[in-house]
Design a protein around this motif. Structure first.
Motif, short mmCIF file in Angstrom:
data_model
loop_
_atom_site.label_atom_id
_atom_site.label_comp_id
_atom_site.label_asym_id
_atom_site.label_seq_id
_atom_site.Cartn_x
_atom_site.Cartn_y
_atom_site.Cartn_z
N ASN A 41 -9.37 12.53 -3.80
CA ASN A 41 -9.03 11.43 -4.89
C ASN A 41 -7.95 11.69 -5.70
O ASN A 41 -8.17 12.75 -6.23
CB ASN A 41 -10.28 10.80 -5.19
N SER A 42 -7.20 10.43 -6.10
CA SER A 42 -6.36 10.76 -7.18
C SER A 42 -6.89 10.93 -8.49
O SER A 42 -8.31 10.84 -8.82
CB SER A 42 -5.39 9.45 -7.17
N LEU B 223 -1.02 -1.31 -9.37
CA LEU B 223 -1.34 0.03 -9.31
C LEU B 223 0.00 0.85 -9.58
O LEU B 223 -0.10 2.18 -9.57
CB LEU B 223 -2.09 0.62 -8.26
N ASP B 224 0.98 0.54 -9.60
CA ASP B 224 2.38 0.88 -9.57
C ASP B 224 2.63 2.13 -8.71
O ASP B 224 2.88 3.28 -9.04
CB ASP B 224 2.35 1.76 -11.25
N ILE B 225 2.47 1.41 -7.42
CA ILE B 225 2.60 2.11 -6.17
C ILE B 225 4.12 2.15 -5.80
O ILE B 225 4.54 1.01 -5.78
CB ILE B 225 1.81 1.70 -5.06
N GLU C 57 0.86 0.16 5.93
CA GLU C 57 1.42 1.34 4.91
C GLU C 57 0.81 0.89 3.58
O GLU C 57 0.41 1.58 2.75
CB GLU C 57 2.95 1.09 4.90
N LEU C 58 0.95 -0.39 3.27
CA LEU C 58 0.25 -1.03 1.70
C LEU C 58 -1.08 -0.49 1.96
O LEU C 58 -1.73 -0.03 0.92
CB LEU C 58 0.70 -2.41 1.59
N ILE C 59 -1.63 -0.94 2.92
CA ILE C 59 -3.33 -0.81 3.18
C ILE C 59 -3.55 0.85 2.66
O ILE C 59 -4.40 1.18 1.93
CB ILE C 59 -3.91 -1.26 4.05
N ASP C 60 -2.92 1.67 3.54
CA ASP C 60 -3.23 3.11 3.16
C ASP C 60 -2.78 3.50 1.90
O ASP C 60 -3.60 4.48 1.32
CB ASP C 60 -2.13 3.87 4.35
N ARG D 234 -5.73 2.35 -0.59
CA ARG D 234 -6.95 3.05 -0.33
C ARG D 234 -6.70 4.59 -0.89
O ARG D 234 -7.62 5.22 -1.20
CB ARG D 234 -7.23 3.24 1.21
N SER D 235 -5.70 5.15 -0.78
CA SER D 235 -5.66 6.41 -1.20
C SER D 235 -5.34 6.68 -2.58
O SER D 235 -4.97 7.79 -3.17
CB SER D 235 -4.63 7.36 -0.42
#
Length: 89
Positions: free
Chosen positions: A24-25, A69-71, A81-84, A87-88
């Motif tokens: 996890n991050s 979330l500033d991804i 890709e957004l879902i991945d 989730r990560s």
């Protein structure tokens, strides 16, 4: 493996380390560890399921959440890709 020092803002170091070891991050691990320290692990563990599955979200909604979330790179990501990424995070 040397222990990571999460700093004084993390209230449950043991849980934080376990979450980080699971991949996890830092942000997610700290958020969960602090919630567990404040409310108790069993309370935090039983909470959840309030939001629908990401597969049911529109791409626009996924991008908005990713922006919160500033991804990075979210504007060019496809739905999967957004879902991945979410989730990560």
């Amino acid at each position: 493996m040397p222990r990571r020092d999460p700093g004084p803002s993390v209230k449950d170091d043991e849980l934080y380390e376990k979450l980080r070891d699971e991949g996890n991050s830092k942000e997610k691990s700290a958020r969960i560890a602090n919630a567990a320290a404040a409310e108790g692990r069993s309370t935090v563990g039983s909470r959840g399921g309030e939001s629908g599955s990401y597969e049911d979200w529109t791409v626009d909604d996924l991008r908005k959440r990713a922006a919160e979330l500033d991804i990075e790179g979210r504007s060019s990501m496809r739905k999967a890709e957004l879902i991945d990424a979410l989730r990560s995070h």
